[in-house]
Write an enzyme that holds these catalytic residues in place. Structure first.
Site, short mmCIF file in Angstrom:
data_model
loop_
_atom_site.label_atom_id
_atom_site.label_comp_id
_atom_site.label_asym_id
_atom_site.label_seq_id
_atom_site.Cartn_x
_atom_site.Cartn_y
_atom_site.Cartn_z
N ARG A 58 1.05 -1.14 -0.03
CA ARG A 58 0.00 0.04 0.01
C ARG A 58 0.80 1.35 0.03
NH1 ARG A 58 -2.56 -3.81 -0.44
NH2 ARG A 58 -2.29 -2.76 -2.54
N GLN A 88 -10.45 9.06 6.23
CA GLN A 88 -10.16 7.82 6.69
C GLN A 88 -8.81 6.91 5.87
OE1 GLN A 88 -14.48 5.56 6.57
NE2 GLN A 88 -14.51 7.80 5.58
N ASN A 89 -8.49 7.82 5.02
CA ASN A 89 -7.48 7.54 4.21
C ASN A 89 -6.06 7.29 5.12
OD1 ASN A 89 -9.52 7.23 2.25
ND2 ASN A 89 -8.80 9.07 1.02
N VAL A 90 -5.46 6.31 4.56
CA VAL A 90 -4.09 6.18 5.24
C VAL A 90 -2.92 6.87 4.32
CG1 VAL A 90 -4.76 4.41 6.77
CG2 VAL A 90 -3.88 3.72 4.49
N HIS A 106 -8.05 6.81 10.65
CA HIS A 106 -7.54 5.25 10.42
C HIS A 106 -5.88 5.06 10.50
CE1 HIS A 106 -11.94 4.14 8.95
NE2 HIS A 106 -11.88 4.43 10.18
N GLY A 173 -16.15 10.36 -1.33
CA GLY A 173 -15.71 9.00 -1.80
C GLY A 173 -15.55 8.00 -0.67
N THR A 174 -16.94 8.22 0.20
CA THR A 174 -16.90 7.08 1.36
C THR A 174 -18.21 6.42 1.07
OG1 THR A 174 -16.69 6.43 3.66
CG2 THR A 174 -17.33 8.96 3.03
N SER A 175 -18.13 5.18 1.41
CA SER A 175 -19.27 4.38 1.44
C SER A 175 -20.13 4.60 2.72
CB SER A 175 -19.06 2.89 1.23
OG SER A 175 -18.23 2.43 2.41
P1 OAD Z 1 -15.12 2.24 0.44
O1 OAD Z 1 -14.51 1.41 -0.51
O2 OAD Z 1 -16.07 1.28 1.46
O3 OAD Z 1 -16.05 3.10 -0.30
C1 OAD Z 1 -15.53 4.05 -1.40
C2 OAD Z 1 -16.61 5.06 -1.75
O4 OAD Z 1 -15.83 5.55 -3.12
C3 OAD Z 1 -17.92 4.42 -2.40
O5 OAD Z 1 -18.85 5.00 -2.08
C4 OAD Z 1 -17.60 4.62 -3.91
O6 OAD Z 1 -18.87 5.00 -4.64
C5 OAD Z 1 -16.70 5.78 -4.16
N1 OAD Z 1 -15.91 6.06 -5.19
C6 OAD Z 1 -15.57 5.29 -6.17
N2 OAD Z 1 -14.68 5.86 -7.11
C7 OAD Z 1 -14.83 7.27 -6.92
C8 OAD Z 1 -14.44 8.51 -7.39
N3 OAD Z 1 -13.57 8.34 -8.61
N4 OAD Z 1 -14.63 9.57 -6.85
C9 OAD Z 1 -15.37 9.70 -5.46
N5 OAD Z 1 -15.86 8.60 -4.91
C10 OAD Z 1 -15.65 7.49 -5.55
O7 OAD Z 1 -14.14 2.95 1.26
P2 OAD Z 1 -14.14 3.74 2.52
O8 OAD Z 1 -15.54 4.51 2.73
O9 OAD Z 1 -13.20 4.76 2.60
O10 OAD Z 1 -10.44 1.04 7.00
O11 OAD Z 1 -13.84 2.64 3.50
C11 OAD Z 1 -14.03 3.18 5.11
C12 OAD Z 1 -12.93 2.11 5.60
O12 OAD Z 1 -12.83 0.85 5.30
C13 OAD Z 1 -11.41 2.42 5.23
O13 OAD Z 1 -10.85 3.53 5.98
C14 OAD Z 1 -10.65 1.30 5.63
C15 OAD Z 1 -11.67 0.43 4.91
O14 OAD Z 1 -11.70 -0.94 5.29
C16 OAD Z 1 -9.53 0.37 7.39
O15 OAD Z 1 -8.61 0.06 6.84
C17 OAD Z 1 -9.50 0.55 9.01
#
Ligand code: OAD
Length: 235
Positions: A58, A88-90, A106, A173-175
């Site tokens: 990573r 939440q990004n590293v 995170h 960009g977070t689910s």
């Molecule tokens: P997710 O992978 O769960 O969600 C990603 C989000 O980004 C989704 O809602 C996509 O629709 C959206 N997306 C995709 N492409 C995009 C783009 N080009 N522009 C904007 N949005 C886009 O990722 P996170 O919500 O960040 O934690 O996940 C949360 C946590 O789960 C992370 O911090 C990590 C993971 O496990 C740990 O590792 C502790």
């Protein structure tokens, strides 16, 4: 007019346009790795090499990528507003785009810490590789400075306080699938506008007392547009 407080809460999607895979999209990291094998305290204990290798990969990847127009638009808001990024990004793409106030919920790829004393945190000055036997000054092995599943999120409370002070909250960009992080959106004062920039369908059902605008676009496209709009409204 007094400068407004804009809080930007970001997830993996903001770095997707830089070429870093998200976690839960179809080609995401969690489709290729099992969380319990690379992102839990048990994994670190029982399969240390695999965990270290996962974060080395990573780190190597993130060093080879550049901030995109989304990160840059967020940083540029600092010219006319008070901006705090809670990510939440590293990766460190927000910092490399110029954002000055970034809170990592995170953890951070470019840091390691002692397995024994979580206050002994070290910046990785050079390269991407953590060697398996590297130790902290207390003699304990080093581990990635990452919040694993099942661990507490020490930056959550400070992040809540920041969101409580927001005049505008932007979620990019977070689910909104991972807790407690997703809960942050509930800390916005009622009536504070929340903008969600995401081409997919994050779980916005937890946003209840705030006017919500979902801009269904990629970060690199939607963020610069939103920033222009807010700038025109606020200046
Ligand atoms: P997710 O992978 O769960 O969600 C990603 C989000 O980004 C989704 O809602 C996509 O629709 C959206 N997306 C995709 N492409 C995009 C783009 N080009 N522009 C904007 N949005 C886009 O990722 P996170 O919500 O960040 O934690 O996940 C949360 C946590 O789960 C992370 O911090 C990590 C993971 O496990 C740990 O590792 C502790």
């Amino acid at each position: 007019m007094a400068r407004k407080n804009i809080v930007v809460f970001t997830g993996a999607g903001v770095s997707a346009d830089s070429g870093i895979a998200t976690f839960r999209d179809a080609d995401g990291l969690w489709a290729n790795y099992k969380i319990e094998e690379v992102c839990t305290p048990e994994a670190l204990k029982n399969n240390r090499a695999k965990v270290i290798e996962f974060y080395n990969m990573r780190r190597r990847e993130s060093l080879s990528k550049q901030p995109n127009e989304g990160h840059i638009a967020i940083a540029k808001m600092e010219e006319w507003a008070e901006v705090i990024v809670i990510t939440q990004n590293v990766d460190n793409l927000h910092e490399r785009a110029g954002s000055k106030n970034v809170l990592h919920l995170h953890g951070e790829l470019m840091k390691l810490r002692s397995e024994r004393d979580s206050n002994l945190i070290y910046d990785i000055e050079d390269g991407w590789e953590q060697s398996l036997d590297a130790r902290a000054e207390d003699g304990a092995l080093l581990r990635p400075h990452i919040v694993f599943f099942g661990e507490s999120v020490p930056m959550f409370d400070p992040a809540c306080r920041i969101v409580q002070d927001a005049d505008v909250l932007i979620v990019v960009g977070t689910s909104l699938a991972v807790y407690p992080a997703a809960m942050l959106v509930r800390y916005a004062k009622s009536g504070v506008p929340i903008y969600v920039v995401d081409p997919g369908n994050p779980d916005t059902s937890i946003i209840r007392n705030n006017p919500l605008t979902h801009i269904k676009a990629r970060a690199a496209e939607g963020m610069p547009e939103l920033v222009e709009r807010l700038k025109a409204e606020m200046k």
